[in-house]
Write an enzyme that holds these catalytic residues in place. Structure first.
Site, PDB file in Angstrom:
ATOM      1  N   LEU A  45       0.813  -1.210   0.000  1.00 26.68           N
ATOM      2  CA  LEU A  45       0.000   0.000   0.000  1.00 26.68           C
ATOM      3  C   LEU A  45       0.851   1.267   0.000  1.00 26.68           C
ATOM      4  O   LEU A  45       0.630   2.177  -0.800  1.00 26.68           O
ATOM      5  CB  LEU A  45      -0.930  -0.009   1.221  1.00 26.68           C
ATOM      6  CG  LEU A  45      -1.891   1.166   1.378  1.00 26.68           C
ATOM      7  CD1 LEU A  45      -2.855   1.245   0.203  1.00 26.68           C
ATOM      8  CD2 LEU A  45      -2.662   1.027   2.705  1.00 26.68           C
ATOM      9  N   GLY A 100       2.113   7.527   2.593  1.00 20.21           N
ATOM     10  CA  GLY A 100       2.096   6.525   3.643  1.00 20.21           C
ATOM     11  C   GLY A 100       0.734   6.556   4.302  1.00 20.21           C
ATOM     12  O   GLY A 100      -0.187   5.822   3.950  1.00 20.21           O
ATOM     13  N   SER A 101       0.583   7.458   5.264  1.00 23.30           N
ATOM     14  CA  SER A 101      -0.714   7.611   5.920  1.00 23.30           C
ATOM     15  C   SER A 101      -1.763   8.194   4.982  1.00 23.30           C
ATOM     16  O   SER A 101      -2.962   7.956   5.143  1.00 23.30           O
ATOM     17  CB  SER A 101      -0.561   8.512   7.152  1.00 23.30           C
ATOM     18  OG  SER A 101       0.308   7.926   8.102  1.00 23.30           O
ATOM     19  N   ASP A 146      -9.348  -1.799   9.239  1.00 25.75           N
ATOM     20  CA  ASP A 146     -10.342  -1.753  10.295  1.00 25.75           C
ATOM     21  C   ASP A 146     -10.323  -3.048  11.112  1.00 25.75           C
ATOM     22  O   ASP A 146     -10.543  -3.031  12.325  1.00 25.75           O
ATOM     23  CB  ASP A 146     -11.731  -1.550   9.670  1.00 25.75           C
ATOM     24  CG  ASP A 146     -12.699  -0.877  10.610  1.00 25.75           C
ATOM     25  OD1 ASP A 146     -12.312   0.121  11.242  1.00 25.75           O
ATOM     26  OD2 ASP A 146     -13.848  -1.338  10.721  1.00 25.75           O
ATOM     27  N   ARG A 158      -6.096  -3.258  12.535  1.00 25.50           N
ATOM     28  CA  ARG A 158      -5.479  -2.185  13.313  1.00 25.50           C
ATOM     29  C   ARG A 158      -5.492  -2.501  14.812  1.00 25.50           C
ATOM     30  O   ARG A 158      -4.541  -2.214  15.523  1.00 25.50           O
ATOM     31  CB  ARG A 158      -6.183  -0.866  13.020  1.00 25.50           C
ATOM     32  CG  ARG A 158      -5.549   0.340  13.670  1.00 25.50           C
ATOM     33  CD  ARG A 158      -6.051   1.613  13.018  1.00 25.50           C
ATOM     34  NE  ARG A 158      -5.353   1.867  11.763  1.00 25.50           N
ATOM     35  CZ  ARG A 158      -5.857   2.582  10.759  1.00 25.50           C
ATOM     36  NH1 ARG A 158      -7.073   3.093  10.853  1.00 25.50           N
ATOM     37  NH2 ARG A 158      -5.142   2.783   9.664  1.00 25.50           N
ATOM     38  N   GLN A 205      10.238   2.800  47.087  1.00 27.32           N
ATOM     39  CA  GLN A 205       8.956   3.360  46.672  1.00 27.32           C
ATOM     40  C   GLN A 205       8.976   3.859  45.227  1.00 27.32           C
ATOM     41  O   GLN A 205       7.975   3.752  44.515  1.00 27.32           O
ATOM     42  CB  GLN A 205       8.556   4.495  47.617  1.00 27.32           C
ATOM     43  CG  GLN A 205       8.098   4.000  48.992  1.00 27.32           C
ATOM     44  CD  GLN A 205       7.547   5.125  49.840  1.00 27.32           C
ATOM     45  OE1 GLN A 205       7.838   6.291  49.628  1.00 27.32           O
ATOM     46  NE2 GLN A 205       6.746   4.761  50.835  1.00 27.32           N
ATOM     47  N   GLY A 214      22.214  -0.416  33.177  1.00 25.78           N
ATOM     48  CA  GLY A 214      23.088  -0.689  32.042  1.00 25.78           C
ATOM     49  C   GLY A 214      22.661  -1.897  31.241  1.00 25.78           C
ATOM     50  O   GLY A 214      22.802  -1.919  30.004  1.00 25.78           O
ATOM     51  N   GLU A 254       0.586   1.100   9.850  1.00 31.17           N
ATOM     52  CA  GLU A 254      -0.874   0.956   9.878  1.00 31.17           C
ATOM     53  C   GLU A 254      -1.555   2.156  10.524  1.00 31.17           C
ATOM     54  O   GLU A 254      -2.541   2.025  11.245  1.00 31.17           O
ATOM     55  CB  GLU A 254      -1.291  -0.351  10.549  1.00 31.17           C
ATOM     56  CG  GLU A 254      -0.936  -1.573   9.726  1.00 31.17           C
ATOM     57  CD  GLU A 254      -1.523  -2.865  10.245  1.00 31.17           C
ATOM     58  OE1 GLU A 254      -2.699  -2.843  10.663  1.00 31.17           O
ATOM     59  OE2 GLU A 254      -0.813  -3.880  10.240  1.00 31.17           O
TER      60      GLU A 254
END
Length: 382
Positions: A127, A133-134, A240, A243, A279, A341, A364
């Site tokens: 796509l 893209g979007s 749809d 996603r 804490q 680390g 997506e």
């Protein structure tokens, strides 16, 4: 032991709980795989997942068709992602790559589903383009009609499974109308003349990605998926469904980060006591657990809504993807901090999660685009 209490939520049926338990057992025996050769690893994962039946939820059974069950897809992606990001990728692309065929394909086109469900063929969803893209409506690639079919010309990029797929569901401009209404979808086998891999793309969490060139790729009229001019609707219908599953994958990464952090806090000593007694550490763990549960609620709400008959879940799916991916990034960042680390040491679990999660906030539908989608849905409902 990962938290499985969410499976008792009313979103799920007994078949979902059984599926989750069986897949968890399979993952513990088979994952992770080696990632030194990403192409080979993906082929191996697709073959294993197909051999053992785990790709069946990605597409309907042609002999006994039923709608895609989004809750099962989400459970699968969450579970696989928690064990191995590449396994999640391999599973997800079999569903996304065949989604247009599952929803709109002809009986002839759907013959590919037998192969993808069995892990004997690899699917791809072509796509995105260099300029779109979007913004799918901005697609440049053309499909020119000729006497007995179409000729595709242009480029696709950021294509998952690019270079290893057996076929590409490809979107191109056929020109029935301007913008989004002039796109169509095509089934293009990988060996079609004129289709080539222009570039393999390397990213921070290695996956098979490529830029594809379509130089006068001729396909028959039977390659058209659905109706001419319906490509945008087909693409959005597929997204749809899938996603929400991106949010589920992010949830799997976040759960793993939380599990690793809890184990670290319980076993690592600081100032003569376990980290878990500090804490500040407790505050981080609480924030992480809250983000995980809230994301799970949104993901499985969207999946349940789709499975129980909603024609579209644009708002719910956008919320699930946006929240789950953004908060998973925050959870994993806290995990890196709690590991000190070790958290940035190459090869450590949380270092890998840190690299894996970032792309999910882009593909997506990027996070910023999801905010636009949600806002338009809310404003349109007034």
């Amino acid at each position: 032991m990962p938290d499985r209490s969410f499976l008792s939520w009313p979103f799920f049926e007994d078949r979902h709980r059984t599926f989750a338990e069986n897949l968890e057992a399979w993952c513990e025996k088979n994952l992770p795989v080696g990632h030194s050769d990403v192409d080979a690893a993906c082929r191996e994962l697709v073959a294993k997942l197909g051999r053992d039946g785990w790709l069946k939820p990605t597409a309907p059974d042609r002999a006994n068709p039923s709608p895609l069950d989004v809750r099962t897809l989400c459970i699968a992606r969450e579970t696989l992602a928690r064990h191995d990001g590449l396994a999640d990728f391999a599973f997800a692309m079999q569903g996304l790559g065949t989604g247009a065929l599952s929803l709109f394909g002809t009986p002839e086109q759907k013959q590919w589903l037998d192969k993808t469900r069995a892990g004997k063929a690899i699917a791809a969803f072509a796509l995105s383009e260099p300029r779109s893209g979007s913004d799918v409506a901005n697609t440049d690639m053309t499909a020119r009609r000729d006497s007995d079919g179409f000729v595709l010309t242009g480029e696709k990029t950021w294509i998952s499974n690019g270079g290893i797929a057996d076929f590409y569901v490809t979107f191109a401009r056929t020109g029935e109308a301007p913008g989004a209404k002039g796109l169509s979808a095509f089934l293009v086998p990988a060996e079609t003349a004129g289709l080539g891999v222009a570039e393999r793309i390397e990213v921070i969490a290695p996956h098979p990605l490529a830029r594809l060139s379509f130089n006068g790729v001729r396909v028959p009229a039977s390659a058209l998926i659905g109706e001419a001019g319906a490509g945008f609707r087909i693409a959005m219908s597929v997204l749809d469904v899938f996603r929400s599953t991106v949010g589920a994958a992010a949830l799997g990464f976040a759960r793993r980060a939380l599990d690793e952090s809890v184990a670290r806090a319980a076993t690592r000593e600081l100032f003569g006591a376990p980290m878990a007694e500090l804490q500040m550490v407790q505050g981080h763990i609480a924030d992480m657990a809250l983000d995980v549960d809230a994301a799970a609620l949104l993901v499985y709400r969207a999946a349940w809504t789709k499975d129980t008959g909603a024609a579209r879940v644009t708002r719910e799916a956008a919320m699930a993807k946006l929240y789950a991916t953004d908060r998973a990034q925050a959870v994993i960042d806290k995990a890196v901090q709690l590991h000190g680390g070790d958290g940035v040491r190459k090869g450590h679990v949380v270092e890998g999660l840190y690299r894996e999660i970032r792309a999910l906030r882009i593909y997506e539908g990027a996070s910023d685009v999801q905010k636009v989608v949600i806002a338009r849905q809310v404003l349109g409902a007034q």
